[in-house]
Design a protein around this motif. Structure first.
Motif, PDB file in Angstrom:
ATOM      1  N   ASN A   1       0.876  -1.167   0.000  1.00 13.33           N
ATOM      2  CA  ASN A   1       0.000   0.000   0.000  1.00 13.33           C
ATOM      3  C   ASN A   1       0.921   1.227   0.000  1.00 13.33           C
ATOM      4  O   ASN A   1       1.474   1.601   1.016  1.00 13.33           O
ATOM      5  CB  ASN A   1      -0.874  -0.012   1.248  1.00 13.33           C
ATOM      6  CG  ASN A   1      -1.788   1.196   1.340  1.00 13.33           C
ATOM      7  OD1 ASN A   1      -2.222   1.541   2.415  1.00 13.33           O
ATOM      8  ND2 ASN A   1      -2.079   1.847   0.211  1.00 13.33           N
ATOM      9  N   PHE A   2       1.106   1.815  -1.190  1.00 12.86           N
ATOM     10  CA  PHE A   2       2.164   2.821  -1.285  1.00 12.86           C
ATOM     11  C   PHE A   2       1.657   4.263  -1.224  1.00 12.86           C
ATOM     12  O   PHE A   2       2.438   5.184  -0.975  1.00 12.86           O
ATOM     13  CB  PHE A   2       3.003   2.613  -2.550  1.00 12.86           C
ATOM     14  CG  PHE A   2       2.362   3.092  -3.822  1.00 12.86           C
ATOM     15  CD1 PHE A   2       2.725   4.307  -4.368  1.00 12.86           C
ATOM     16  CD2 PHE A   2       1.407   2.330  -4.475  1.00 12.86           C
ATOM     17  CE1 PHE A   2       2.149   4.757  -5.541  1.00 12.86           C
ATOM     18  CE2 PHE A   2       0.826   2.773  -5.653  1.00 12.86           C
ATOM     19  CZ  PHE A   2       1.197   3.989  -6.189  1.00 12.86           C
ATOM     20  N   LYS A   3       0.326   4.484  -1.430  1.00 13.78           N
ATOM     21  CA  LYS A   3      -0.165   5.869  -1.369  1.00 13.78           C
ATOM     22  C   LYS A   3      -1.682   5.866  -1.265  1.00 13.78           C
ATOM     23  O   LYS A   3      -2.369   5.431  -2.190  1.00 13.78           O
ATOM     24  CB  LYS A   3       0.262   6.657  -2.609  1.00 13.78           C
ATOM     25  CG  LYS A   3      -0.115   8.141  -2.553  1.00 13.78           C
ATOM     26  CD  LYS A   3       0.397   8.876  -3.782  1.00 13.78           C
ATOM     27  CE  LYS A   3      -0.253   8.374  -5.055  1.00 13.78           C
ATOM     28  NZ  LYS A   3       0.145   9.179  -6.234  1.00 13.78           N
ATOM     29  N   ASN A   4      -2.192   6.339  -0.124  1.00 15.51           N
ATOM     30  CA  ASN A   4      -3.638   6.441   0.075  1.00 15.51           C
ATOM     31  C   ASN A   4      -4.325   5.116  -0.281  1.00 15.51           C
ATOM     32  O   ASN A   4      -4.006   4.085   0.281  1.00 15.51           O
ATOM     33  CB  ASN A   4      -4.192   7.613  -0.725  1.00 15.51           C
ATOM     34  CG  ASN A   4      -3.584   8.934  -0.280  1.00 15.51           C
ATOM     35  OD1 ASN A   4      -3.261   9.111   0.890  1.00 15.51           O
ATOM     36  ND2 ASN A   4      -3.424   9.871  -1.220  1.00 15.51           N
ATOM     37  N   ASP A   5      -5.246   5.153  -1.254  1.00 14.25           N
ATOM     38  CA  ASP A   5      -5.934   3.912  -1.616  1.00 14.25           C
ATOM     39  C   ASP A   5      -5.339   3.265  -2.868  1.00 14.25           C
ATOM     40  O   ASP A   5      -5.987   2.458  -3.536  1.00 14.25           O
ATOM     41  CB  ASP A   5      -7.430   4.166  -1.822  1.00 14.25           C
ATOM     42  CG  ASP A   5      -7.716   5.271  -2.839  1.00 14.25           C
ATOM     43  OD1 ASP A   5      -6.758   5.937  -3.264  1.00 14.25           O
ATOM     44  OD2 ASP A   5      -8.892   5.466  -3.188  1.00 14.25           O
ATOM     45  N   TYR A   6      -4.089   3.604  -3.174  1.00 13.99           N
ATOM     46  CA  TYR A   6      -3.379   2.966  -4.287  1.00 13.99           C
ATOM     47  C   TYR A   6      -2.460   1.859  -3.758  1.00 13.99           C
ATOM     48  O   TYR A   6      -1.800   2.028  -2.725  1.00 13.99           O
ATOM     49  CB  TYR A   6      -2.541   3.986  -5.065  1.00 13.99           C
ATOM     50  CG  TYR A   6      -3.353   4.771  -6.072  1.00 13.99           C
ATOM     51  CD1 TYR A   6      -3.450   4.336  -7.386  1.00 13.99           C
ATOM     52  CD2 TYR A   6      -4.019   5.931  -5.691  1.00 13.99           C
ATOM     53  CE1 TYR A   6      -4.191   5.061  -8.316  1.00 13.99           C
ATOM     54  CE2 TYR A   6      -4.764   6.652  -6.602  1.00 13.99           C
ATOM     55  CZ  TYR A   6      -4.845   6.214  -7.918  1.00 13.99           C
ATOM     56  OH  TYR A   6      -5.591   6.922  -8.831  1.00 13.99           O
ATOM     57  N   TYR A   7      -2.430   0.750  -4.510  1.00 15.01           N
ATOM     58  CA  TYR A   7      -1.597  -0.384  -4.140  1.00 15.01           C
ATOM     59  C   TYR A   7      -0.649  -0.694  -5.295  1.00 15.01           C
ATOM     60  O   TYR A   7      -0.907  -0.362  -6.451  1.00 15.01           O
ATOM     61  CB  TYR A   7      -2.465  -1.599  -3.803  1.00 15.01           C
ATOM     62  CG  TYR A   7      -3.223  -1.421  -2.500  1.00 15.01           C
ATOM     63  CD1 TYR A   7      -2.778  -2.015  -1.321  1.00 15.01           C
ATOM     64  CD2 TYR A   7      -4.367  -0.615  -2.456  1.00 15.01           C
ATOM     65  CE1 TYR A   7      -3.460  -1.826  -0.130  1.00 15.01           C
ATOM     66  CE2 TYR A   7      -5.055  -0.417  -1.273  1.00 15.01           C
ATOM     67  CZ  TYR A   7      -4.595  -1.025  -0.113  1.00 15.01           C
ATOM     68  OH  TYR A   7      -5.271  -0.829   1.065  1.00 15.01           O
ATOM     69  N   ARG A   8       0.451  -1.352  -4.953  1.00 11.51           N
ATOM     70  CA  ARG A   8       1.480  -1.638  -5.956  1.00 11.51           C
ATOM     71  C   ARG A   8       1.903  -3.102  -5.845  1.00 11.51           C
ATOM     72  O   ARG A   8       2.299  -3.565  -4.775  1.00 11.51           O
ATOM     73  CB  ARG A   8       2.677  -0.716  -5.763  1.00 11.51           C
ATOM     74  CG  ARG A   8       3.864  -1.038  -6.666  1.00 11.51           C
ATOM     75  CD  ARG A   8       4.918   0.049  -6.583  1.00 11.51           C
ATOM     76  NE  ARG A   8       4.461   1.270  -7.245  1.00 11.51           N
ATOM     77  CZ  ARG A   8       5.195   2.375  -7.342  1.00 11.51           C
ATOM     78  NH1 ARG A   8       6.408   2.415  -6.807  1.00 11.51           N
ATOM     79  NH2 ARG A   8       4.732   3.438  -7.969  1.00 11.51           N
ATOM     80  N   LEU A   9       1.797  -3.808  -6.962  1.00  8.16           N
ATOM     81  CA  LEU A   9       2.327  -5.174  -7.053  1.00  8.16           C
ATOM     82  C   LEU A   9       3.705  -5.089  -7.686  1.00  8.16           C
ATOM     83  O   LEU A   9       3.846  -4.580  -8.801  1.00  8.16           O
ATOM     84  CB  LEU A   9       1.401  -6.062  -7.886  1.00  8.16           C
ATOM     85  CG  LEU A   9       1.742  -7.556  -7.942  1.00  8.16           C
ATOM     86  CD1 LEU A   9       0.475  -8.389  -8.153  1.00  8.16           C
ATOM     87  CD2 LEU A   9       2.756  -7.890  -9.041  1.00  8.16           C
ATOM     88  N   VAL A  10       4.715  -5.575  -6.983  1.00  7.21           N
ATOM     89  CA  VAL A  10       6.101  -5.501  -7.436  1.00  7.21           C
ATOM     90  C   VAL A  10       6.616  -6.915  -7.689  1.00  7.21           C
ATOM     91  O   VAL A  10       6.549  -7.777  -6.799  1.00  7.21           O
ATOM     92  CB  VAL A  10       7.003  -4.811  -6.400  1.00  7.21           C
ATOM     93  CG1 VAL A  10       8.418  -4.645  -6.955  1.00  7.21           C
ATOM     94  CG2 VAL A  10       6.427  -3.465  -5.997  1.00  7.21           C
ATOM     95  N   CYS A  11       7.118  -7.132  -8.873  1.00  6.26           N
ATOM     96  CA  CYS A  11       7.658  -8.443  -9.255  1.00  6.26           C
ATOM     97  C   CYS A  11       9.137  -8.255  -9.586  1.00  6.26           C
ATOM     98  O   CYS A  11       9.493  -7.577 -10.552  1.00  6.26           O
ATOM     99  CB  CYS A  11       6.903  -8.990 -10.460  1.00  6.26           C
ATOM    100  SG  CYS A  11       7.399 -10.661 -10.945  1.00  6.26           S
ATOM    101  N   THR A  12      10.013  -8.855  -8.755  1.00  8.89           N
ATOM    102  CA  THR A  12      11.454  -8.630  -8.855  1.00  8.89           C
ATOM    103  C   THR A  12      12.175  -9.921  -9.224  1.00  8.89           C
ATOM    104  O   THR A  12      11.930 -10.974  -8.624  1.00  8.89           O
ATOM    105  CB  THR A  12      12.013  -8.119  -7.512  1.00  8.89           C
ATOM    106  OG1 THR A  12      11.281  -6.957  -7.121  1.00  8.89           O
ATOM    107  CG2 THR A  12      13.490  -7.785  -7.631  1.00  8.89           C
ATOM    108  N   LEU A  13      13.066  -9.829 -10.194  1.00  5.49           N
ATOM    109  CA  LEU A  13      13.913 -10.972 -10.552  1.00  5.49           C
ATOM    110  C   LEU A  13      15.118 -10.984  -9.627  1.00  5.49           C
ATOM    111  O   LEU A  13      15.910 -10.036  -9.614  1.00  5.49           O
ATOM    112  CB  LEU A  13      14.369 -10.854 -12.012  1.00  5.49           C
ATOM    113  CG  LEU A  13      15.225 -12.017 -12.538  1.00  5.49           C
ATOM    114  CD1 LEU A  13      14.421 -13.313 -12.572  1.00  5.49           C
ATOM    115  CD2 LEU A  13      15.767 -11.690 -13.937  1.00  5.49           C
TER     116      LEU A  13
END
Length: 325
Positions: free
Chosen positions: A71-83
């Motif tokens: 949860n990176f900002k208010n009601d925005y979410y971030r899916l992070v896919c890292t190699l």
């Protein structure tokens, strides 16, 4: 250049400095939610921003890939896919996955977006890091036969990109290849003198197009110059599709599970074609219909005697039928 190519950089992470994350560069020109970046450890990653995507659990990580949802900002979410693996070949595969995920999932929003993204990533698991645990003999023979048919028959007579779209066998559809008003069910036997053709479901010989053909390949292990392996057929298809990124990724997606499971021996084992026969599956063809199965029977497998199929063998050349389909 295909339309798909124009929306993506060949190397999405080219010229991005280390430690750029959480800033990034657009991955997909058609959608501002998909981004690429490089973290402080020099690891490449792609991320997706979505509004109101709370309460989505991140997947158990794949070997070499870390997936998390913040949860990176208010009601925005971030899916992070890292190699997390430093390997050039795997990075190239990771690039294919990132592009496919963006292209395939851009029509979704919120919770659905994150669920579909993770499902799509998981579908590429055997492509990214093949297990090589081995296919069953039936899976191996069937896959070899379909790849031979796609590469050596259909791609010689139609656009390779179209052929990949025609080929629906890996998707679990009723027939293996659907071409305009006709469909083809491909069956392969590894035997010098096969007596029967195995039909694994009622749906396989259920006609939903004007014409349905049963294409029967008979092959034998061989070390002759004309013999081909699963790996060779796979590489032939990729070479034919090398100028169309969209079609190439579609082919990789369709084959990733079976090709990733195939053992090293199965990839390299050589076979030569002994015969190819084409049969017209019309109403008199010896098959079992759904109406003949009593309620409560969930699945049916049966075998058809090849000796009973002489009257259904097509006299026109196989190439002519495929070409004009």
């Amino acid at each position: 250049m295909s339309n798909f190519d124009s929306f993506f950089n060949n190397d999405p992470w080219s010229d991005i400095p280390v430690s750029s994350y959480p800033e990034g560069r657009r991955l997909y020109e058609k959608d501002r939610r998909f981004w690429v970046s490089i973290n402080e450890f020099g690891q490449v990653l792609f991320f997706i921003d979505a509004k109101n995507a709370e309460n989505v659990a991140s997947l158990v990580n794949l070997d070499g890939v870390d997936i998390r949802i913040d949860n990176f900002k208010n009601d925005y979410y971030r899916l992070v896919c890292t190699l997390t693996i430093d390997d050039t070949d795997i990075k190239e595969k990771f690039s294919v996955i990132a592009k496919d995920v963006a292209h395939h999932c851009s029509s979704y929003d919120g919770v659905d977006l994150f669920v579909k993204v993770q499902e799509r990533i998981m579908s590429w698991a055997n492509f990214l890091k093949p297990t090589r645990t081995g296919l069953t003999q039936a899976e191996f023979v069937g896959f070899w036969g379909e790849l031979y048919t796609v590469s050596r028959l259909f791609m010689k007579l139609h656009s390779p990109a179209d052929v990949v779209r025609f080929w629906v066998g890996p998707e679990g559809k009723k027939q293996d290849i659907t071409l305009n008003a006709m469909a083809f069910e491909v069956k392969t036997s590894i035997s010098g003198d096969p007596r029967t053709i195995k039909i694994s479901s009622v749906e396989q010989l259920e006609r939903t197009t004007d014409f349905l053909y049963l294409l029967h390949l008979v092959a034998n292990p061989s070390d002759s110059e004309s013999a081909v392996s699963l790996e060779l057929l796979y590489q032939e298809c990729l070479e034919s599709l090398s100028h169309d990124l969209n079609a190439e990724i579609l082919f990789l997606q369709k084959t990733s599970e079976l090709y990733g499971k195939a053992s090293d021996h199965q990839l390299s084992e050589l076979f030569s074609i002994l015969s190819i026969s084409l049969f017209d599956v019309n109403e008199d063809f010896p098959f079992i219909t759904r109406n003949e199965i009593k309620q409560g029977v969930s699945a049916v497998q049966y075998e058809v005697l090849i000796s009973s199929l002489k009257e259904f063998e097509v006299t026109k050349s196989i190439e002519e039928i495929i070409k004009n389909g």
